[in-house]
Design an enzyme around this catalytic site. Structure first.
Site, PDB file in Angstrom:
ATOM      1  N   SER A 175      77.773 120.959  24.589  1.00 50.81           N
ATOM      2  CA  SER A 175      77.155 119.623  23.977  1.00 50.81           C
ATOM      3  C   SER A 175      78.270 118.843  23.297  1.00 50.81           C
ATOM      4  O   SER A 175      79.294 119.517  22.644  1.00 50.81           O
ATOM      5  CB  SER A 175      76.084 120.114  22.687  1.00 50.81           C
ATOM      6  OG  SER A 175      75.693 118.966  22.277  1.00 50.81           O
TER       7      SER A 175
ATOM      8  N   GLU B  55      67.679 117.930  18.968  1.00 47.18           N
ATOM      9  CA  GLU B  55      68.176 116.804  19.314  1.00 47.18           C
ATOM     10  C   GLU B  55      67.334 115.463  19.255  1.00 47.18           C
ATOM     11  O   GLU B  55      66.930 114.383  18.774  1.00 47.18           O
ATOM     12  CB  GLU B  55      69.052 116.727  20.351  1.00 47.18           C
ATOM     13  CG  GLU B  55      69.650 115.291  20.920  1.00 47.18           C
ATOM     14  CD  GLU B  55      70.652 115.461  22.018  1.00 47.18           C
ATOM     15  OE1 GLU B  55      71.333 116.148  22.066  1.00 47.18           O
ATOM     16  OE2 GLU B  55      70.463 114.810  23.088  1.00 47.18           O
TER      17      GLU B  55
ATOM     18  N   LYS C 172      70.803 126.167  24.456  1.00 52.50           N
ATOM     19  CA  LYS C 172      71.265 124.676  24.660  1.00 52.50           C
ATOM     20  C   LYS C 172      70.042 123.848  24.782  1.00 52.50           C
ATOM     21  O   LYS C 172      69.985 122.713  24.247  1.00 52.50           O
ATOM     22  CB  LYS C 172      72.303 124.605  25.865  1.00 52.50           C
ATOM     23  CG  LYS C 172      72.408 123.124  26.196  1.00 52.50           C
ATOM     24  CD  LYS C 172      73.552 122.285  25.177  1.00 52.50           C
ATOM     25  CE  LYS C 172      73.330 120.933  25.284  1.00 52.50           C
ATOM     26  NZ  LYS C 172      73.174 120.161  26.198  1.00 52.50           N
TER      27      LYS C 172
ATOM     28  N   HIS D 235      68.612 123.353  21.416  1.00 55.44           N
ATOM     29  CA  HIS D 235      69.450 122.472  20.928  1.00 55.44           C
ATOM     30  C   HIS D 235      68.993 121.169  21.101  1.00 55.44           C
ATOM     31  O   HIS D 235      68.873 119.902  20.102  1.00 55.44           O
ATOM     32  CB  HIS D 235      71.189 122.465  21.491  1.00 55.44           C
ATOM     33  CG  HIS D 235      71.782 121.489  20.874  1.00 55.44           C
ATOM     34  ND1 HIS D 235      71.942 120.187  21.671  1.00 55.44           N
ATOM     35  CD2 HIS D 235      72.818 121.135  19.890  1.00 55.44           C
ATOM     36  CE1 HIS D 235      72.785 119.273  21.255  1.00 55.44           C
ATOM     37  NE2 HIS D 235      73.460 120.022  20.222  1.00 55.44           N
ATOM     38  N   ASN D 236      68.785 120.770  22.543  1.00 58.61           N
ATOM     39  CA  ASN D 236      68.454 119.355  23.036  1.00 58.61           C
ATOM     40  C   ASN D 236      66.872 119.139  22.438  1.00 58.61           C
ATOM     41  O   ASN D 236      66.763 117.876  22.164  1.00 58.61           O
ATOM     42  CB  ASN D 236      68.225 119.336  24.316  1.00 58.61           C
ATOM     43  CG  ASN D 236      69.687 119.218  25.017  1.00 58.61           C
ATOM     44  OD1 ASN D 236      70.829 119.441  24.276  1.00 58.61           O
ATOM     45  ND2 ASN D 236      69.986 118.411  26.358  1.00 58.61           N
TER      46      ASN D 236
HETATM   47  C1  6PG Z   1      74.434 117.124  24.664  1.00 59.04           C
HETATM   48  C2  6PG Z   1      73.393 116.378  24.869  1.00 59.04           C
HETATM   49  C3  6PG Z   1      73.355 116.075  26.507  1.00 59.04           C
HETATM   50  C4  6PG Z   1      72.578 114.962  26.913  1.00 59.04           C
HETATM   51  C5  6PG Z   1      71.179 114.458  26.448  1.00 59.04           C
HETATM   52  C6  6PG Z   1      70.684 113.358  26.969  1.00 59.04           C
HETATM   53  O1  6PG Z   1      74.319 118.019  24.005  1.00 59.04           O
HETATM   54  O2  6PG Z   1      75.783 116.668  24.527  1.00 59.04           O
HETATM   55  O3  6PG Z   1      72.192 116.826  24.705  1.00 59.04           O
HETATM   56  O4  6PG Z   1      73.168 117.278  26.899  1.00 59.04           O
HETATM   57  O5  6PG Z   1      73.239 113.870  27.832  1.00 59.04           O
HETATM   58  O6  6PG Z   1      70.505 115.473  25.608  1.00 59.04           O
HETATM   59  O7  6PG Z   1      69.417 113.752  27.217  1.00 59.04           O
HETATM   60  P1  6PG Z   1      68.010 113.131  27.633  1.00 59.04           P
HETATM   61  O8  6PG Z   1      68.440 112.172  28.730  1.00 59.04           O
HETATM   62  O9  6PG Z   1      66.998 113.964  27.808  1.00 59.04           O
HETATM   63  O10 6PG Z   1      67.657 112.245  26.284  1.00 59.04           O
END
Ligand code: 6PG
Length: 478
Positions: A128, A189, A182, A185-186
């Site tokens: 990430s 996010e 991960k 994590h997302n």
């Molecule tokens: C990271 C991000 C990466 C991804 C985004 C975009 O940890 O660096 O999470 O993995 O670019 O999550 O995801 P979406 O297009 O689903 O918003």
């Protein structure tokens, strides 16, 4: 071969990972399906370290010292399988294939099993931090065997972000554990971003403030417990002016949020495991809702006058801003508490024995959700590894208790005036449900027994019971 590690797939993430490895003194074998990208990398960055370019996969594999370590950085899904299929016949027992893309953990489990059968290590790794992170220090979440980590660990730890001199990389657990973490994590996010967006929307409506003024508020918040990368770049995006129109950048962007799928995977997995990650789910659904332009258009026309208070204005500006900040922080704590519950459930389901404190540690730097309060999460799990919920750890319990009056005011105001706050509201509902003595789930059990003889348990006796609803309403043990 002489290269210590190889990268195949040199789109921006792969290229930047390869450069990061080279910057740390590793001789990096590089390969891309179309050789232009390989040539471009060497032409533009060849002086930054030792790159060993190859135009064929055979030469690429041959350029690696044994046991070989190959990082695959291609699109998740079929492209990843295609590269693995080509690689496997070229490798030898003990070699390591690393998938550093955003793969689904179930795919990683399947691939790990398949490669293990032919004596190869397969390591699904979360990475990430976007392009910048890959280049300057990402957060790295490797799964796979302990044996593979013995070779990869020192390399990954040297290129990862560091916080207090601790690398943001740890062996998360076997097979799919890294990609699972991960994925969560997302999901977090998504929740973080949705909460930030709701806070912005409330501030904008309540204060009639411009995006640039709200940027200042977020900048201030970044020196509180909310300090984080996402709050920091929120200030940056809100302060940005569109060069073409002179308008605020956020006002010229189409208000339909897209997604590549990791948030959806998180919610799907949580449904399967029975873990209520309501914040992440609302955030994912909010993105889908925003994209349903036709439905939004008809609803907008049908309910043009439905706003509760179209002229909403806040009198106590500072008090309101502080209320929104506290509501944001409390909701954020809920989202993380749910995400860490999800990690625990996945860990139990697949026997991964994931250390949640270690996960919090490696999320402190490099990754998109990096935030000051991850230190507190780490402390909470260090003190109590089997913590029932992050919400009840002393620091978080205090923050939530302190924020509750603000949280209720903000959610009530939003409902009264008609500003949609799905993540704020559902996080508060989760909190209230969790702390409530008697839930109406008892009634649901009664209804299930009434229409389907699904039985219920009693508060005062062991076992399951059924009532003869259609007959004389006597109760009998089921
Ligand atoms: C990271 C991000 C990466 C991804 C985004 C975009 O940890 O660096 O999470 O993995 O670019 O999550 O995801 P979406 O297009 O689903 O918003």
């Amino acid at each position: 071969g002489t290269a210590q590690i190889g990268v195949t797939g040199l789109a921006v993430m792969g290229r930047n990972l390869a450069r990061n490895l080279a910057h740390h003194g590793y001789a990096v074998a590089v390969h891309n399906r179309s050789p232009e990208r390989t040539r471009k990398l060497v032409a533009e960055h060849g002086t930054e370290g030792t790159f060993v370019p190859s135009e064929s996969l055979e030469d690429f594999v041959a350029s690696l010292e044994r046991p070989r370590a190959v990082i695959v950085m291609v699109k998740a899904g079929a492209p990843t399988d295609a590269v693995i299929d080509e690689l496997v016949p070229l490798l030898e027992a003990g070699d390591i294939v690393v998938d550093a893309g955003n793969a689904h953990y179930a795919d990683t489990r399947r691939r790990e099993e398949r490669l293990r059968e032919v004596g190869l290590h397969f390591v699904g790794t979360g990475v990430s931090g976007g392009e910048e992170g890959a280049l300057r220090g990402p957060s790295i979440m490797p799964g796979g065997s302990a044996e593979s980590y013995a070779k990869l660990g020192p390399i990954f730890e040297s290129i990862a972000a560091r916080v207090d001199d601790t690398p943001c990389c740890v062996h998360v657990g076997p097979d799919g554990a890294g990609h699972f973490v991960k994925m969560v994590h997302n999901g977090i996010e998504y929740a973080d971003m949705q909460l930030i967006a709701e806070a912005y929307d409330l501030l904008r409506a309540g204060l009639s403030a411009s995006p640039a003024e709200i940027a200042e508020i977020f900048r201030d918040w970044n020196s509180t417990d909310l300090e984080s990368f996402l709050i920091e770049i929120t200030a940056e995006v809100l302060a940005h002016t569109d060069a073409n129109t002179g308008k605020a950048f956020v006002d010229v962007v189409v208000d339909q949020a897209e997604q590549k799928g990791t948030g959806r995977w998180t919610v799907q997995s949580a449904l399967d495991l029975g873990i209520p990650i309501t914040g992440i789910a609302e955030a994912t659904f909010a993105r889908s809702l925003s994209g349903h332009a036709d439905q939004r258009a008809v609803a907008r026309r049908t309910f043009a006058d439905a706003a509760g208070d179209p002229d909403w204005r806040i009198d106590d500006r500072d008090g309101f801003i502080e209320d929104v900040r506290k509501a944001l922080f409390a909701s954020k704590i809920v989202a993380y508490a749910q995400g860490f519950d999800h990690i625990q459930a996945g860990s139990l389901e697949y026997d991964w024995t994931i250390d949640r404190g270690a996960v919090a540690t490696i999320w402190r730097g490099g990754c998109i959700i990096r935030a000051r309060f991850l230190d507190r999460i780490r402390e909470a799990y260090d003190e109590q590894p089997d913590l029932k919920s992050l919400l009840v750890a002393p620091y978080f319990a205090k923050a939530v208790t302190d924020g509750v009056p603000s949280w209720r005011r903000v959610v009530a105001d939003a409902a009264r005036v008609g500003v949609p706050t799905p993540a704020f509201s559902s996080s508060l509902a989760y909190f209230d449900a969790l702390r409530t003595e008697r839930l109406p789930a008892a009634l649901i059990q009664g209804l299930r027994d009434n229409f389907g003889a699904h039985t219920y348990r009693r508060v005062d006796a062991d076992g399951a019971f059924h009532t003869e609803w259609a007959g004389d309403r006597t109760e009998s043990p089921a």
